[in-house]
Design an enzyme around this catalytic site. Structure first.
Site, PDB file in Angstrom:
ATOM      1  NE  ARG A   4      -7.347   6.462  10.035  1.00 55.93           N
ATOM      2  CZ  ARG A   4      -6.725   6.237   8.893  1.00 55.93           C
ATOM      3  NH1 ARG A   4      -5.495   5.742   8.890  1.00 55.93           N
ATOM      4  NH2 ARG A   4      -7.329   6.459   7.756  1.00 55.93           N
ATOM      5  CG  HIS A  21      -4.027  10.739   2.860  1.00 55.70           C
ATOM      6  ND1 HIS A  21      -5.008  10.729   3.822  1.00 55.70           N
ATOM      7  CD2 HIS A  21      -3.192   9.711   3.152  1.00 55.70           C
ATOM      8  CE1 HIS A  21      -4.779   9.721   4.660  1.00 55.70           C
ATOM      9  NE2 HIS A  21      -3.684   9.088   4.277  1.00 55.70           N
ATOM     10  CE  LYS A  30      -3.135   2.050   7.559  1.00 59.31           C
ATOM     11  NZ  LYS A  30      -3.990   2.971   6.815  1.00 59.31           N
ATOM     12  CB  THR A  54      -7.508  -4.791   2.551  1.00 66.48           C
ATOM     13  OG1 THR A  54      -6.588  -4.477   3.605  1.00 66.48           O
ATOM     14  CG2 THR A  54      -7.301  -3.800   1.407  1.00 66.48           C
ATOM     15  CD  GLU A  58      -5.475   2.841   0.181  1.00 69.06           C
ATOM     16  OE1 GLU A  58      -4.727   2.141  -0.530  1.00 69.06           O
ATOM     17  OE2 GLU A  58      -5.285   3.036   1.395  1.00 69.06           O
ATOM     18  CG  ASP A  69      -2.067   0.965   1.075  1.00 69.62           C
ATOM     19  OD1 ASP A  69      -2.404   1.332  -0.069  1.00 69.62           O
ATOM     20  OD2 ASP A  69      -2.628   1.376   2.112  1.00 69.62           O
ATOM     21  CD  GLN A 116      -2.553   4.397  10.798  1.00 69.47           C
ATOM     22  OE1 GLN A 116      -3.772   4.409  10.727  1.00 69.47           O
ATOM     23  NE2 GLN A 116      -1.785   4.970   9.904  1.00 69.47           N
ATOM     24  CG  ASP A 126      -5.498   0.120   3.868  1.00 71.94           C
ATOM     25  OD1 ASP A 126      -5.511  -1.017   4.376  1.00 71.94           O
ATOM     26  OD2 ASP A 126      -4.586   0.941   4.057  1.00 71.94           O
ATOM     27  CD  GLU A 130      -6.037   4.507   5.024  1.00 70.78           C
ATOM     28  OE1 GLU A 130      -5.440   3.728   4.259  1.00 70.78           O
ATOM     29  OE2 GLU A 130      -5.476   5.144   5.941  1.00 70.78           O
ATOM     30  CD  GLU A 172      -7.225  13.539   4.380  1.00 70.24           C
ATOM     31  OE1 GLU A 172      -7.933  14.363   3.765  1.00 70.24           O
ATOM     32  OE2 GLU A 172      -6.587  12.652   3.829  1.00 70.24           O
TER      33      GLU A 172
HETATM   34 MN    MN Z   1      -3.960   2.754   3.040  1.00 68.01          MN
END
Ligand code: MN
Length: 405
Positions: A232, A130, A248, A252, A196, A123, A235, A228, A194, A353
Site C-alpha cells: 500500500r 471496497h 501490485k 498474484t 478476489e 484486474d 501503491q 492480488d 486482496e 479497509e
Molecule cells: Mn486487486
C-alpha cells in the site's frame, strides 16, 4: 480402490461430480505432466484417458498431452461441454468404465502445478463497498467514487509474469515509499492481501471484433480464487496519474483448481440494481451473478467473510467492456474482480479497509495486525451451497517470507 464408493461420498468434500474442477500435476512416479480433474481427494488423469483413446470419437485433436489447460481453453465451449458431459455421465454409471478406473489416482500421486500459462492479466475494481471505502481513505468522502465507477467496469492491466500457484512464497517487495514528504527506497511496511475471484477466458475474439454481452459467458472457461497481493505504501505514492504498478506486480496467487463455469450454473442469483445510465452494451439480459461465499484466514483464523453479490459488475459485463474497443482476449487470459468487500464490519477483502489506511489495528485470537508481518500465512476459501448442491473452490494460500536483499 473402490472408485464407486469414493464418488458416492465426494460431494461432501465440495469436489463431487457436480464440480469436476480442472488442474495440472506432475506424476511423481514418472515425472510426467498430466491434466487432471479433481474428485474428492482423488483425481482423474485426462492425459491418460486421452492416450487410452477415451476421447477418440469426441475430440478431433489431442488437448491433454500438455502441461497447461490453454489448449483445452482454446477449443471453446462446445468442446468443454462435451468433455464435461461425457465424464459426468460415465462417472454416474452403475458400472464405471474400466478406462476411468484405470486413470483414477489419489491426489498425493501428483505434485500440483500452475494449471494455466496465463497470457494477459486484467484486474477490475467491481465491489462498490471496497471502491467507496478505499476512495474515502485516499481522496475523502466527496471524491470517494469517481463518476465513471458505476457507468463502466474500471480496471488496470496487471502482470502475468508474477502470477504464482497457491502455496508459493510471497517475498516482501522493495519500492519507492514517501516518508515525511520524501521518497526513499525501502521494503514495503504496508503489505496487504486482496480477496478476489478471477476467470479464465477461452477462444480468442479477433482484433477489431467485440464479445457481445449476451455471448460473454460462452467465452468464460472457469473461475479461481485470486489473491492480488498489494504494497500500500508503494501503491499510494505511484498510483497518480496512471494507476497501480509496482505496488501490485510482485505477486498474484491463483488456485491449483479451475472451477468450470458450468458447475456454477445451479448457483445463479439475481443481478444487482444498476445505474439508469448503464449503456446498452453493458445491460444484462440474464442472471449473471453467482451465490458464492468467501472467507479470509490469517494464520488459520477466519478474519473476514464476503459474498460474490457484493460485485456491482458481473464477469459478462467485464468481458463485454474489455472488448468493446476491439481488444483481443486470448485463451488463458485472467480477468479478476478486484477486492470483494461488503459494507458490514467483518466483510472486508483487504486490510487497508479494516485498518483505515494504517490507523486501527485488527485484533484476532492473540494477534494484532495493522499490515501483514513476515511469517504470516493468508488463505482464501470459497464455497457455493444450496438445497441441492455443494461446491468448494480450490484454496489460495501464501506465506510472507523474510526480507531478501
Ligand atoms: Mn486487486
Amino acid at each position: 480402490m473402490d472408485v464407486k464408493a469414493i464418488i458416492a461420498q465426494a460431494e461432501d468434500s465440495g469436489f463431487g461430480i457436480n464440480h469436476l474442477p480442472y488442474g495440472s500435476g506432475n506424476k511423481l512416479s514418472e515425472n510426467s505432466n498430466h491434466i487432471l480433474v479433481r474428485i474428492s481427494d482423488y483425481c482423474l488423469s485426462l492425459t491418460e484417458l486421452e492416450i487410452r483413446g477415451y476421447f477418440q470419437n469426441l475430440l478431433t485433436e489431442p488437448l491433454f498431452s500438455t502441461e497447461y489447460l490453454n489448449t483445452f481453453m482454446e477449443a471453446g465451449i462446445s468442446v468443454w461441454d462435451s468433455v464435461r458431459d461425457r465424464l459426468s455421465s460415465d462417472l454416474q454409471k452403475k458400472e464405471i468404465p474400466q478406462v476411468l478406473r484405470d486413470s483414477f489416482y489419489p491426489l498425493s500421486s501428483f505434485r500440483l502445478q500452475l494449471p494455466v500459462k496465463v497470457g494477459d492479466y486484467t484486474d477490475f475494481y467491481a465491489s462498490k463497498a471496497h471502491a467507496t471505502k478505499v476512495g474515502r481513505l485516499f481522496r475523502g468522502e466527496e471524491n470517494a467514487l469517481h463518476p465513471n465507477w458505476d457507468k463502466m467496469p474500471i480496471a488496470y492491466h496487471g502482470r502475468s509474469s508474477s502470477i504464482i500457484e497457491s502455496g508459493d512464497p510471497i517475498y516482501r517487495p522493495k519500492g519507492q515509499i514517501l516518508i515525511d514528504g520524501n521518497p526513499v527506497l525501502d521494503f514495503t511496511q504496508q503489505l496487504d492481501f486482496e480477496l478476489e475471484i478471477g476467470f479464465f477466458t477461452g477462444k480468442a475474439n479477433s482484433r477489431g471484433s467485440i464479445i457481445n454481452i449476451s455471448d460473454a459467458e460462452n467465452h468464460i472457461f472457469g473461475f479461481s480464487l485470486v489473491n492480488d497481493w498489494s504494497a500500500r505504501d508503494i501503491q499510494r505514492w505511484e498510483y497518480v496519474p496512471l494507476g497501480p504498478f509496482l505496488g501490485k506486480s510482485f505477486a498474484t496467487t491463483i488456485s491449483h483448481w479451475i472451477t468450470p463455469i458450468q458447475a456454477l450454473y445451479p448457483f445463479r442469483c439475481k443481478n444487482p440494481n444498476q445505474h439508469t445510465h448503464t449503456l446498452d452494451y453493458l445491460k444484462l439480459q440474464n442472471e449473471s451473478h453467482f451465490d458464492i461465499t468467501f472467507e479470509v484466514l490469517v494464520n488459520g483464523y477466519t478474519i473476514s467473510h464476503s459474498k460474490f453479490e457484493e460485485l456491482y459488475w458481473s464477469p459478462s459485463q467485464m468481458l463485454a467492456h474489455h472488448t468493446i474497443n476491439g481488444c483481443p482476449i486470448n485463451a488463458g487470459d485472467l480477468l479478476a474482480s478486484g477486492t470483494i468487500s461488503g459494507w458490514r464490519e467483518n466483510e472486508y477483502g483487504c486490510l487497508l479497509e479494516k485498518n483505515e489506511a494504517g490507523k486501527t489495528p485488527l485484533t484476532f485470537e492473540n494477534m494484532e495486525r495493522i499490515w501483514l508481518e513476515d511469517g504470516d500465512e493468508v488463505s482464501l476459501k470459497a464455497y457455493c451451497k444450496n438445497k441441492d448442491a455443494y461446491l468448494v473452490f480450490g484454496e489460495v494460500t501464501g506465506q510472507i517470507q523474510k526480507y531478501i536483499s
